[in-house]
Design a protein around this motif. Structure first.
Motif, PDB file in Angstrom:
ATOM      1  N   LEU A 247      -4.756  -9.991  -6.794  1.00  0.00           N
ATOM      2  CA  LEU A 247      -3.986  -8.757  -6.642  1.00  0.00           C
ATOM      3  C   LEU A 247      -4.709  -7.533  -7.219  1.00  0.00           C
ATOM      4  CD1 LEU A 247      -1.464  -7.601  -5.448  1.00  0.00           C
ATOM      5  CD2 LEU A 247      -0.277  -8.030  -7.601  1.00  0.00           C
TER       6      LEU A 247
ATOM      7  N   ALA B  71      -2.138 -13.616  -9.370  1.00  0.00           N
ATOM      8  CA  ALA B  71      -1.649 -12.293  -9.755  1.00  0.00           C
ATOM      9  C   ALA B  71      -2.671 -11.512 -10.571  1.00  0.00           C
ATOM     10  CB  ALA B  71      -0.347 -12.426 -10.549  1.00  0.00           C
TER      11      ALA B  71
ATOM     12  N   THR C  72     -11.537 -10.775  -3.339  1.00  0.00           N
ATOM     13  CA  THR C  72     -10.556 -10.879  -2.256  1.00  0.00           C
ATOM     14  C   THR C  72     -10.995 -11.882  -1.205  1.00  0.00           C
ATOM     15  OG1 THR C  72      -9.932  -8.559  -2.608  1.00  0.00           O
ATOM     16  CG2 THR C  72      -9.294  -9.575  -0.513  1.00  0.00           C
TER      17      THR C  72
ATOM     18  N   ALA D  15      -0.227 -12.468  -2.254  1.00  0.00           N
ATOM     19  CA  ALA D  15      -0.662 -13.081  -3.513  1.00  0.00           C
ATOM     20  C   ALA D  15       0.165 -14.327  -3.815  1.00  0.00           C
ATOM     21  CB  ALA D  15      -0.543 -12.074  -4.661  1.00  0.00           C
TER      22      ALA D  15
ATOM     23  N   ALA E 199       2.997  -9.890 -10.658  1.00  0.00           N
ATOM     24  CA  ALA E 199       2.483  -8.834  -9.787  1.00  0.00           C
ATOM     25  C   ALA E 199       3.188  -7.514 -10.055  1.00  0.00           C
ATOM     26  CB  ALA E 199       2.657  -9.245  -8.326  1.00  0.00           C
TER      27      ALA E 199
ATOM     28  N   LEU F 180       1.109  -7.084   0.105  1.00  0.00           N
ATOM     29  CA  LEU F 180       0.077  -7.584  -0.812  1.00  0.00           C
ATOM     30  C   LEU F 180       0.670  -8.542  -1.844  1.00  0.00           C
ATOM     31  CD1 LEU F 180      -2.135  -4.420  -1.518  1.00  0.00           C
ATOM     32  CD2 LEU F 180      -2.587  -6.340   0.027  1.00  0.00           C
ATOM     33  N   VAL F 181       1.837  -8.203  -2.365  1.00  0.00           N
ATOM     34  CA  VAL F 181       2.481  -9.064  -3.367  1.00  0.00           C
ATOM     35  C   VAL F 181       2.867 -10.407  -2.743  1.00  0.00           C
ATOM     36  CG1 VAL F 181       4.468  -9.314  -4.898  1.00  0.00           C
ATOM     37  CG2 VAL F 181       3.287  -7.111  -4.736  1.00  0.00           C
TER      38      VAL F 181
END
Length: 727
Positions: A335, A331, A31, A216, A259, A212-213
């Motif tokens: 993710l 992804a 991350t 990403a 994702a 979060l998606v």
């Protein structure tokens, strides 16, 4: 199930499972690498305009006759720039005082550094005395868009009382086209991201997961923006406004699709695993195959565009392929790591709980746990033949209109969907100076020794009004054939002749006239005559686009088939999927014909629209069939063919539908750019994706698979080992 086995390490005491904290540390590192590494690269997205090329040469057919003439004609053009036509108009006839004021403005315009020659004019209107014009040539070394913007600002400052002023001509159109693409960096991206965010919140009813998606997707966009910037800056790829817009849309849409597939599998894994890091790892392993196949299909399909001869088509492939690769990478790495760190809280307030998995779930139980998609699967399972026949009939009915799709192109003034100054200015110019003011003569390059024969042949055609020669004094005047007193300008043994056509430029009659002119001049032995110009470019663009379609389409189909065969370990299933997606594309094109021609009354689509729509719809549309059938094969090996297909349709229904709606919404965002080409492409791809999602993947493919039986997996392991039990 793939990914269900715990990862272990050997110790003296035997085998023990790795502690989840180790995966947490790995997830944290991944991350941080993305956020600190790709995050700052987002600045390159806003700088892509620095390496864009939106001049006409970026859209010309490679190696076409008109392209060659354009290159040769540059040696004859003394102006070395793009003319901007400044048009003044009033309610009443212009007075001498008005013209004197306009002359003063023209003199001040000519003092600007980007004005390479003395301003020509002002000239009073020949058809309407309330109109006047002067022409300023903008240097080829200057940025046309910025120069026209400065010119318009100057004209506003130097306003002549009672007169309206507009800037048109080639420079005006080029500036307005650049301005139309100006919304890509902000408006397009904001619209796409907001649309995706709304859909994700509605689907998951969670505040954290959509963020979060989206994160990403934005990290993938930042990485792809930096890579494309570097590639365009070094000349490895060519970037234009339309490629940049499609890049933004495809990165956001594709990353969100991948994702969603990962998140759905992660939710499943959380129901059978206690620790989130292991669930995230298992989910990533389970979807790696389908995502790689899906992304690989899109990338390879886009790279097939390199076989095209049209410059704008060829340049799109590698640019967008870079974006899809970045979307896959984000992804499948960032993710999963973010999901591992957030754990079950990512689904709050509807976080899944671990269930008792001591006994395998029956197909009836799986269907009952998914209320909507369980009913859909049960219905398709009861009458598969009825479903696939009905779907096929519906798609074939729509596809019947596909051959009528008009991709003959549109005029320069019709490419804008909103009012722009260049178009309005051209209308004023035509009112004041007649139709000849918009004349775009054909340019003929020929051997100097055959000059007289070339001119005589051209003027002998009924489609030709006149033929005039470029001389040592510059371009020819509007009237009069070349005379003996004028010395022709000869460059490398060639001369340049302007041939004025009787038909309006960009009309079908003008295109036919260019065909006839080329045919007649080709009969002059040794003349090596080439015909270019605006109408010739339209003709070559149309013919090149048709050639590209016949070359690229079979190539894409072969690539998609070759990707599907090793993924599904079958020969029949890939054939069914490819055939279904081709039928879906044809139906979409048929609906587009009805909408564009009979409902909206739009002019002809750009010649490349059918090819772009095909590549995106087949490469992206087959994604959903890949997600479905890869899961169906997995379930078939454990539960038999019939139960495997029904279970796959049930458990993937929600996620694939969500992914399709997201991708359709992101492509629909292209419509915010006020250009006809992108509006038509946005509709075709968005509508086609919905057809693939809601009809092809939901009903047609499962029904065909059930009706064909386990033979659909021939000759792979699923065909040989499937017990083919009943549900």
């Amino acid at each position: 199930m793939i990914g269900r086995k715990a990862v272990s390490v050997r110790t003296r005491a035997g085998t023990r499972t790795r502690g989840p904290w180790r995966w947490t540390v790995v997830a944290l590192l991944v991350t941080l690498v993305w956020v600190l590494g790709a995050g700052p690269l987002g600045s390159f997205v806003g700088r892509l305009g620095e390496v864009q090329t939106n001049d006409p040469a970026a859209f010309l057919p490679v190696g076409a006759e008109s392209t060659e003439v354009d290159a040769i004609a540059e040696d004859f053009d003394r102006a070395k720039g793009a003319p901007a036509i400044v048009v003044y108009s009033a309610d009443d006839d212009l007075t001498g005082q008005d013209l004197a004021a306009v002359r003063g403005v023209a003199e001040r315009v000519g003092e600007r550094p980007w004005a390479v020659e003395p301003v020509a004019g002002p000239f009073p209107g020949t058809e309407d005395a309330s109109v006047a014009q002067f022409v300023v040539t903008i240097s080829a070394d200057a940025d046309t868009g910025e120069s026209v913007e400065e010119l318009r600002a100057l004209l506003e400052e130097e306003a002549v009382a009672g007169l309206t002023v507009q800037v048109t001509g080639p420079a005006g159109y080029a500036a307005d086209l650049s301005a139309a693409f100006g919304g890509i960096d902000s408006t397009l991206l904001i619209v796409a991201v907001v649309a995706v965010l709304i859909i994700l919140v509605a689907v998951y009813r969670s505040p954290l997961l959509p963020v979060l998606v989206i994160l990403a997707s934005l990290l993938a966009l930042g990485l792809s923006g930096a890579l494309v910037y570097a590639a365009a800056d070094t000349g490895v790829v060519s970037l234009n406004g339309q490629s940049q817009g499609i890049l933004f849309i495809l990165v956001v849409g594709a990353c969100t699709d991948y994702a969603l597939l990962l998140v759905a599998r992660y939710r499943e894994e959380l129901s059978v695993r206690e620790h989130a890091p292991r669930a995230a790892l298992a989910a990533a392993r389970a979807v790696t195959g389908p995502v790689l196949a899906s992304g690989g299909t899109v990338i390879l399909g886009l790279l097939c565009l390199l076989a095209a001869d049209l410059s704008s088509t060829r340049s799109l492939g590698p640019v967008v392929a870079i974006g899809v690769a970045a979307a896959m990478l984000s992804a499948m790495t960032f993710l999963p790591a973010a999901l591992a760190l957030c754990g079950r809280a990512v689904f709050w307030p509807l976080a899944p709980h671990r269930e008792d998995t001591g006994q395998a779930r029956s197909t009836e139980l799986v269907l009952s746990q998914h209320r909507v998609w369980g009913r859909v699967a049960a219905s398709v399972g009861r009458r598969p033949r009825t479903y696939w026949l009905a779907c096929s009939a519906l798609l074939l009915a729509a596809a019947a209109f596909a051959p009528q799709f008009d991709a003959g192109g549109s005029g320069q003034s019709e490419i804008f969907r909103t009012e722009v100054e260049a178009v309005d200015g051209q209308e004023t110019l035509t009112r004041g100076f007649g139709a000849d003011s918009s004349a775009a003569p054909a340019l003929v390059v020929a051997d100097a020794e055959h000059l007289d024969e070339v001119v005589a042949t051209a003027e002998g055609l009924p489609e030709v009004t006149s033929a005039a020669l470029y001389t040592e004094d510059g371009p020819p005047a509007a009237e009069g054939p070349p005379g003996a007193a004028e010395s022709p300008l000869v460059v490398d043994g060639r001369v340049l002749v302007e041939v004025v056509l009787a038909a309006a430029p960009e009309s079908s009659e003008a295109v036919d006239a260019v065909r006839e002119l080329r045919a007649e001049l080709s009969g002059i032995e040794g003349a090596d005559a080439l015909v270019g110009g605006v109408t010739a470019t339209d003709l070559d663009t149309l013919e090149t686009a048709q050639r590209d379609f016949t070359v690229v389409v079979p190539l894409v189909l072969v690539v998609v088939f070759l990707v599907l065969v090793p993924l599904l370990r079958s020969l029949l299933a890939p054939l069914l999927l490819v055939a279904a997606n081709v039928l879906s594309f044809a139906a979409t094109l048929g609906v587009g014909t009805l909408l564009f021609d009979h409902v909206l009354g739009l002019p002809g689509a750009d010649p490349v629209v059918p090819l772009f729509a095909f590549v995106f719809l087949v490469a992206l549309g087959v994604d959903y069939s890949i997600f479905l059938m890869s899961r169906a094969r997995e379930e078939t090996l454990d539960h038999g063919h019939r139960q495997g297909v029904l279970r796959a349709l049930t458990v993937t229904g929600g996620v694939i539908t969500s992914a399709g709606v997201v991708l359709a919404a992101t492509f629909a965002a292209l419509a915010v750019i006020p250009l006809l080409f992108l509006f038509q492409l946005a509709f075709l791809v968005a509508f086609g994706v919905l057809v693939d999602t809601l009809l092809v993947r939901t009903l047609l493919v499962p029904a065909l698979s059930l009706d064909a039986g386990r033979s659909v997996w021939w000759p792979g392991r699923a065909y040989k080992r499937s017990p083919d039990s009943s549900a």
